[in-house]
Design a protein around this motif. Structure first.
Motif, PDB file in Angstrom:
ATOM      1  N   GLU A   1      52.591  37.787  31.664  1.00 54.11           N
ATOM      2  CA  GLU A   1      51.814  38.617  32.827  1.00 54.11           C
ATOM      3  C   GLU A   1      50.567  38.750  32.535  1.00 54.11           C
ATOM      4  O   GLU A   1      49.791  39.094  31.759  1.00 54.11           O
ATOM      5  N   PRO A   2      49.589  38.342  33.569  1.00 54.58           N
ATOM      6  CA  PRO A   2      48.221  38.750  33.667  1.00 54.58           C
ATOM      7  C   PRO A   2      47.886  39.997  33.454  1.00 54.58           C
ATOM      8  O   PRO A   2      48.654  41.164  33.783  1.00 54.58           O
ATOM      9  N   GLY A   3      46.894  40.362  32.508  1.00 57.09           N
ATOM     10  CA  GLY A   3      46.505  41.906  32.571  1.00 57.09           C
ATOM     11  C   GLY A   3      45.201  42.103  31.331  1.00 57.09           C
ATOM     12  O   GLY A   3      45.046  41.021  30.723  1.00 57.09           O
ATOM     13  N   LEU A   4      44.808  43.145  31.363  1.00 52.57           N
ATOM     14  CA  LEU A   4      44.070  43.722  30.369  1.00 52.57           C
ATOM     15  C   LEU A   4      44.345  44.514  29.256  1.00 52.57           C
ATOM     16  O   LEU A   4      45.036  45.277  29.463  1.00 52.57           O
ATOM     17  N   SER A   5      43.975  44.055  27.997  1.00 51.63           N
ATOM     18  CA  SER A   5      44.347  44.985  26.862  1.00 51.63           C
ATOM     19  C   SER A   5      42.949  45.147  26.064  1.00 51.63           C
ATOM     20  O   SER A   5      41.862  44.907  26.345  1.00 51.63           O
TER      21      SER A   5
ATOM     22  N   CYS B   1      41.804  39.530  36.325  1.00 45.54           N
ATOM     23  CA  CYS B   1      42.983  38.950  35.346  1.00 45.54           C
ATOM     24  C   CYS B   1      43.944  38.497  36.463  1.00 45.54           C
ATOM     25  O   CYS B   1      44.419  37.319  36.331  1.00 45.54           O
ATOM     26  N   TYR B   2      44.326  39.064  37.455  1.00 43.97           N
ATOM     27  CA  TYR B   2      45.230  38.753  38.446  1.00 43.97           C
ATOM     28  C   TYR B   2      44.542  37.648  39.490  1.00 43.97           C
ATOM     29  O   TYR B   2      45.647  36.654  39.503  1.00 43.97           O
TER      30      TYR B   2
ATOM     31  N   ARG C   1      44.907  36.546  30.916  1.00 38.66           N
ATOM     32  CA  ARG C   1      44.889  37.638  30.146  1.00 38.66           C
ATOM     33  C   ARG C   1      43.637  38.136  29.645  1.00 38.66           C
ATOM     34  O   ARG C   1      42.726  36.944  29.290  1.00 38.66           O
ATOM     35  N   ALA C   2      43.215  39.241  29.358  1.00 38.79           N
ATOM     36  CA  ALA C   2      41.837  39.637  28.783  1.00 38.79           C
ATOM     37  C   ALA C   2      42.042  40.681  27.535  1.00 38.79           C
ATOM     38  O   ALA C   2      42.810  41.339  27.569  1.00 38.79           O
ATOM     39  N   LEU C   3      41.306  40.481  26.602  1.00 41.88           N
ATOM     40  CA  LEU C   3      41.240  41.527  25.595  1.00 41.88           C
ATOM     41  C   LEU C   3      39.740  41.921  25.286  1.00 41.88           C
ATOM     42  O   LEU C   3      38.961  41.251  25.174  1.00 41.88           O
TER      43      LEU C   3
END
Length: 135
Positions: free
Chosen positions: A11-15, A119-120, A125-127
């Motif tokens: 799933e796309p998203g930010l961590s 991200c979406y 995905r981003a870190l």
């Protein structure tokens, strides 16, 4: 239940990862993970953004797939944010990693929200890797 293919993006998203500084122990924790991701990006980039970037020797030592790795040097943490948003939004990168050097850098809720939206938009995905604030 459907099994997820190994090469598909989650799933796309930010961590976010908070580290005391970029030290040998930080590299030992993050570099194998990022090297693994460089092999999972399919026909898109793993983009690494920062004012300090790893050398080709370091990347080779950890087994990075350099055909899918793009290194982007920034001037400072403010430029990191802009470059990260732009890269995520275009959709050409599966993963975007940025290291923020300045302990006084504050990534505010609104900036996080914009990065998460990017991200979406880019199905990525981003870190964020940053140091704890000093105040």
């Amino acid at each position: 239940m459907l099994a997820r293919q190994h090469s598909q993006l989650s799933e796309p998203g930010l961590s976010e990862l908070i580290v005391p500084a970029w030290q040998e122990t930080t590299a030992e924790l993050t570099m194998p993970m990022l090297a693994h991701l460089s092999h999972q990006s399919g026909n898109r980039w793993l983009t690494w953004i920062g004012s300090k970037l790893p050398s080709k020797t370091e990347l080779d030592a950890y087994g990075f797939n350099q055909r899918t790795l793009r290194l982007m040097r920034s001037k400072d943490d403010a430029e990191n944010l802009w470059m990260m948003w732009e890269t995520l939004n275009t959709g050409t990168s599966a993963f975007v990693v940025a290291f923020f050097d300045d302990k006084n850098c504050r990534i505010h809720r609104q900036e996080r929200s914009h990065l998460e939206q990017a991200c979406y938009s880019g199905n990525a995905r981003a870190l964020l890797i940053q140091q704890p604030s000093t105040s």
